[in-house]
Each structure stands twice: as C-alpha cells, then as structure tokens.
Design a protein around this motif. Structure first.
Motif, short mmCIF file in Angstrom:
data_model
loop_
_atom_site.label_atom_id
_atom_site.label_comp_id
_atom_site.label_asym_id
_atom_site.label_seq_id
_atom_site.Cartn_x
_atom_site.Cartn_y
_atom_site.Cartn_z
N LEU A 142 28.68 3.98 77.14
CA LEU A 142 29.89 3.51 77.11
C LEU A 142 31.04 4.41 77.26
CD1 LEU A 142 29.47 0.95 73.90
CD2 LEU A 142 29.16 0.45 76.46
N LYS A 143 30.50 5.63 77.60
CA LYS A 143 31.66 6.79 77.67
C LYS A 143 32.49 7.01 76.40
CE LYS A 143 31.63 6.10 82.57
NZ LYS A 143 32.30 6.03 83.97
N LEU A 144 31.87 7.08 75.20
CA LEU A 144 32.56 7.12 74.06
C LEU A 144 32.12 8.55 73.50
CD1 LEU A 144 32.12 3.54 72.60
CD2 LEU A 144 34.26 4.15 73.48
N ASP A 145 33.05 9.27 73.05
CA ASP A 145 32.89 10.39 72.55
C ASP A 145 32.84 10.54 71.18
OD1 ASP A 145 32.37 13.35 72.53
OD2 ASP A 145 34.63 14.05 72.82
N ARG A 146 33.84 10.95 70.37
CA ARG A 146 33.79 10.94 68.76
C ARG A 146 34.13 9.43 68.23
NH1 ARG A 146 33.24 15.72 66.22
NH2 ARG A 146 34.59 15.11 64.65
N VAL A 147 33.33 9.11 67.25
CA VAL A 147 33.39 7.85 66.80
C VAL A 147 33.44 7.79 65.29
CG1 VAL A 147 32.63 6.98 68.93
CG2 VAL A 147 31.04 7.29 66.76
N THR A 148 34.01 6.76 64.56
CA THR A 148 33.88 6.66 63.18
C THR A 148 32.53 5.54 63.33
OG1 THR A 148 36.14 6.84 62.39
CG2 THR A 148 34.62 5.14 61.19
N LEU A 149 31.65 6.15 62.37
CA LEU A 149 30.26 5.08 62.39
C LEU A 149 30.31 4.45 60.94
CD1 LEU A 149 27.22 7.21 63.64
CD2 LEU A 149 28.27 4.96 64.56
N ALA A 150 30.23 2.95 61.21
CA ALA A 150 30.13 2.34 59.82
C ALA A 150 28.78 1.57 59.78
CB ALA A 150 31.27 1.42 59.67
N GLY A 151 27.99 1.48 58.65
CA GLY A 151 26.64 0.90 58.70
C GLY A 151 26.41 0.51 57.34
N ASN A 152 25.68 -0.78 57.55
CA ASN A 152 25.31 -1.29 56.30
C ASN A 152 23.59 -1.25 55.81
OD1 ASN A 152 24.14 -4.77 55.30
ND2 ASN A 152 25.17 -3.30 53.85
N LEU A 165 22.54 14.85 62.78
CA LEU A 165 21.84 15.22 63.91
C LEU A 165 22.94 15.34 65.14
CD1 LEU A 165 18.82 12.58 63.69
CD2 LEU A 165 18.81 15.25 63.24
N TYR A 166 23.76 14.67 65.11
CA TYR A 166 24.88 14.72 66.31
C TYR A 166 26.18 15.14 65.68
CZ TYR A 166 20.84 12.62 68.40
OH TYR A 166 19.49 12.48 68.83
N PRO A 167 26.50 15.92 64.86
CA PRO A 167 27.80 16.16 64.15
C PRO A 167 29.07 16.08 65.09
CG PRO A 167 26.92 18.15 64.25
CD PRO A 167 25.77 17.05 64.79
N GLU A 168 28.82 16.42 66.68
CA GLU A 168 29.93 16.77 67.44
C GLU A 168 30.20 15.06 67.81
OE1 GLU A 168 26.06 16.24 69.74
OE2 GLU A 168 27.03 17.32 68.00
N ARG A 169 29.56 14.14 67.41
CA ARG A 169 29.94 12.70 67.76
C ARG A 169 30.43 11.85 66.73
NH1 ARG A 169 27.24 11.80 72.86
NH2 ARG A 169 28.78 10.25 72.99
N VAL A 170 30.54 12.36 65.81
CA VAL A 170 30.89 11.31 64.59
C VAL A 170 32.20 12.08 63.70
CG1 VAL A 170 30.30 10.29 62.52
CG2 VAL A 170 28.69 10.38 64.29
N ASN A 171 33.22 11.53 63.76
CA ASN A 171 34.38 12.30 62.89
C ASN A 171 34.53 11.75 61.39
OD1 ASN A 171 35.35 9.75 63.76
ND2 ASN A 171 37.14 10.73 65.06
N ARG A 172 34.18 10.35 61.31
CA ARG A 172 34.39 9.69 59.87
C ARG A 172 33.04 9.05 59.91
NH1 ARG A 172 39.29 8.01 62.14
NH2 ARG A 172 40.89 9.47 62.02
N LEU A 173 32.62 8.54 58.41
CA LEU A 173 31.55 7.72 58.37
C LEU A 173 32.00 6.75 57.25
CD1 LEU A 173 28.59 9.86 57.08
CD2 LEU A 173 28.78 8.15 59.06
N ILE A 174 31.59 5.25 57.45
CA ILE A 174 31.69 4.22 56.22
C ILE A 174 30.29 3.67 56.07
CG2 ILE A 174 32.83 1.95 55.91
CD1 ILE A 174 34.84 2.77 58.02
N LEU A 175 29.99 4.08 54.91
CA LEU A 175 28.59 3.59 54.36
C LEU A 175 28.86 2.54 53.38
CD1 LEU A 175 26.95 7.28 53.47
CD2 LEU A 175 26.90 5.84 55.69
N VAL A 176 28.02 1.46 53.77
CA VAL A 176 27.99 0.26 53.02
C VAL A 176 26.67 -0.20 52.40
CG1 VAL A 176 28.93 -2.36 52.94
CG2 VAL A 176 29.92 -0.85 54.60
N ASP A 177 26.61 0.03 50.93
CA ASP A 177 25.30 -0.34 50.45
C ASP A 177 24.07 0.21 51.41
OD1 ASP A 177 25.56 -2.98 48.28
OD2 ASP A 177 27.16 -2.50 49.65
N SER A 178 24.28 1.86 51.58
CA SER A 178 23.64 2.54 52.50
C SER A 178 22.20 2.78 51.79
CB SER A 178 24.26 3.45 52.98
OG SER A 178 23.29 4.52 53.74
N VAL A 179 21.01 2.79 52.65
CA VAL A 179 19.73 3.29 52.57
C VAL A 179 19.93 4.81 52.43
CG1 VAL A 179 17.39 3.65 53.22
CG2 VAL A 179 18.58 1.47 53.46
N GLY A 180 19.33 5.67 51.43
CA GLY A 180 19.38 7.01 51.48
C GLY A 180 19.00 7.55 50.33
#
Length: 332
Positions: A142-152, A165-180
């Motif tokens: 999709l030709k998208l470079d740095r993004v905010t990633l949100a995941g449930n 793993l790809y820190p150059e591609r993610v500038n923010r995180l939104i974690l919703v009831d995340s596994v970890g």
C-alpha cells in the motif's frame, strides 16, 4: 436372556446413530467460498496479493490523498487496525468511521481469519512473528511507511511485535486488551476450547452450531444486550470461510512461547493501553504490566467493558484514541 440383551443393544446403537445423524443434519456447516461470503465485503474492500493469499484489506478515502507525493509530511497520518483471534476487520468499523475524516485508516483480515483465509503454504506457523511480516508486506504493497499500529488481543501482540521487529515502520502503538503476558482466563470461549483439540478437527471442520459462536461472542462482551443476531451472524459466517476452522486449530496450537516478552521493555514509542475491566479472557491486571514495562505509555481502563472494548463501545474508546493522537501530534 442373551437374545433380549442383544436386541436391546442393537436398539440402543441404532438410537444413538439416529441421534448422531440428526445432530449432523441440524448443524452441518460446510466451508464457504469468498464468493459465497461476498456480503461481508465492504464498499471499499480490496483483495491484494500477499504471500500468495488474497488478503482482504480496507482503506479509508484519506489513504489515497498525496500517496505519490514524495513529502511524507503532506500525507494524512496512517492508523492500521489489527483484530484478534476469530475476529475480522469488521470489528473496527466504529473506530474507522470516527477516524476516517482526519486520518488514513487501514484495516485487514489477518491470515486464518475473515475473508483472507489461511496461509497458502501449510508449513507456515500462525505465530506473531509471521503475522508481523504479513503486516509489513501489506504496508509495503500500500506504499505506507511509518504508521500508528493498533491491535486487540492477538492483534495487540502482532502490533507490538511488529514495532519491536520493524521499529522503523511504527511510530505509535495502541494496545487493546493485548496478548503479551501470561494470563489465566476466567472464561475461555467454547469455540477456542474445542479448536484446541486436533482430534476434533474432522467434526468441527464440517459441523458448527451457531450457538457455539454465540456463546463465544457473549463471553468477550460485558453487556450481553449488545450481542445481537447480526453480530453473531458475522462471526459465524466468517468462521465458515474456507480454511478458517483448520487455521484456528493450528493458530491455537502454534501459540508463541514467552521468550519474546522481553521485547516489550525495549519499546520506546508513544503507546496507549486500553483495557476492559470486565475482560474474562485477559485479566485487567495485565494492563498494568504493559504500562509498567513500556516507558512512554498511557493507560485507560473502561470499568464496564469486556475483552473487545473497541467493538462493544466504539464511541467511548475512540474518543480516548483521538485525544492520544492529537496530543502526540502536538508533542511531535
């Protein structure tokens, strides 16, 4: 006496076979093709070739603005939304509607779920590392470079693993009831319990009572009144997508070990942690662990929501997301 017992045994066996046949007839649910599930495509759905799969992806209108402009600052910020186990991109429709006016919003069906379906290469594990690689390939396409990633849930783990793993591609995180972190569920959806047993696969891959899916959805909501027939139909029918039931069994048995947990402490990007206090699958105590280990993080707990707070109350949850994004944009 022996003849009487023999006849009785035959009758019992025949009766059991009749009951089994009636059960199979009632709950027979063969796989469905993507064409048979086209009602779950959205007006802006597209299928893109990723790793041999036709990945189901949705982009908001803002994603097409200035895409070919070399100056990234002229493009709208991008937010990528990742669903959890047995869900689909539809789980984010509330957030997408609320965010699309200002942002480029991308959602996708991860491999093994929704309309994307299973990995083409059957040797590929349904691990967070492989999911992260899938996400990056979608962004590249999709030709998208740095993004905010949100995941449930599972999507939350895929989000933070992608950031690690790809820190150059993610500038923010939104974690919703995340596994970890290790978690002892108060209640596990019955569909997950059954799918964990490979010997059940020949039956589960052909039979699926809608009530099993309904109980699974009810278990991740705090307010059962919000679980209506249309919602259950969506989860039920997308579970029937060709290959998804087999993939779910593999996904639940390919669970990552906890060796990657140390990567959480290495994250140093603005992170918003959202959690439903009534989450019976991943306890709210795990929210505090993420908040403790991610240095640049904020935590918001919703007292009356369950495991999928973004779906159960999209307006209340996305309002916090908007504030986070605005604040971080001003700080950036």
């Amino acid at each position: 006496m022996t003849q009487y017992l023999l006849k009785a045994t035959v009758l019992i066996v025949l009766g059991a076979i009749a009951v089994l046949m009636a059960f199979i007839a009632k709950y027979w649910a063969p796989d469905r093709t993507v064409a048979e599930l086209k009602q779950w495509q959205l007006p802006n759905s597209e299928f893109i070739d990723i790793q041999g799969m036709q990945a189901h992806v949705v982009q908001s209108a803002n994603c097409y603005k200035n895409r070919d402009n070399a100056a990234e600052k002229n493009r709208p910020e991008t937010i990528v939304l990742l669903h959890g186990t047995s869900a689909s991109l539809h789980t984010w429709e509330g957030w997408t509607k609320a965010l699309s006016d200002q942002y480029c919003v991308v959602s996708m069906d991860l491999p093994g779920f929704g309309l994307t379906g299973p990995y083409v290469d059957e040797s590929t594990q349904y691990s967070s590392e492989n999911y992260a690689a899938f996400v990056i390939e979608v962004l590249n396409h999709l030709k998208l470079d740095r993004v905010t990633l949100a995941g449930n849930s599972l999507g939350g783990k895929v989000a933070w693993r992608t950031a690690a793993l790809y820190p150059e591609r993610v500038n923010r995180l939104i974690l919703v009831d995340s596994v970890g972190y290790p978690a002892t569920p108060k209640h596990v959806p019955i569909g997950f319990k059954l799918a964990k047993y490979p010997m059940m696969s020949p039956i589960l891959n052909r039979i699926l009572p809608r009530s099993v899916v309904e109980k699974s959805v009810l278990s991740v909501y705090a307010d059962n009144s919000k679980v209506n027939d249309a919602l259950v139909d969506r989860y039920y029918e997308l579970t029937l997508r060709q290959g998804n039931r087999q993939a779910l069994s593999r996904r639940l048995n390919d669970s990552d070990d906890e060796s990657d947990q140390a990567q959480i402490k290495q994250l140093d990007i603005p992170t918003l942690i959202l959690w439903g206090a009534k989450d019976d699958l991943i306890p709210v105590e795990n929210a505090a662990l993420f908040h403790r280990d991610i240095r640049n993080s904020q935590l918001k707990i919703f007292d009356n929501l369950g495991h999928v707070p973004h779906e159960e109350d999209p307006l209340a949850t996305v309002d916090v997301v908007k504030q986070f994004l605005i604040s971080e944009s001003e700080n950036g």
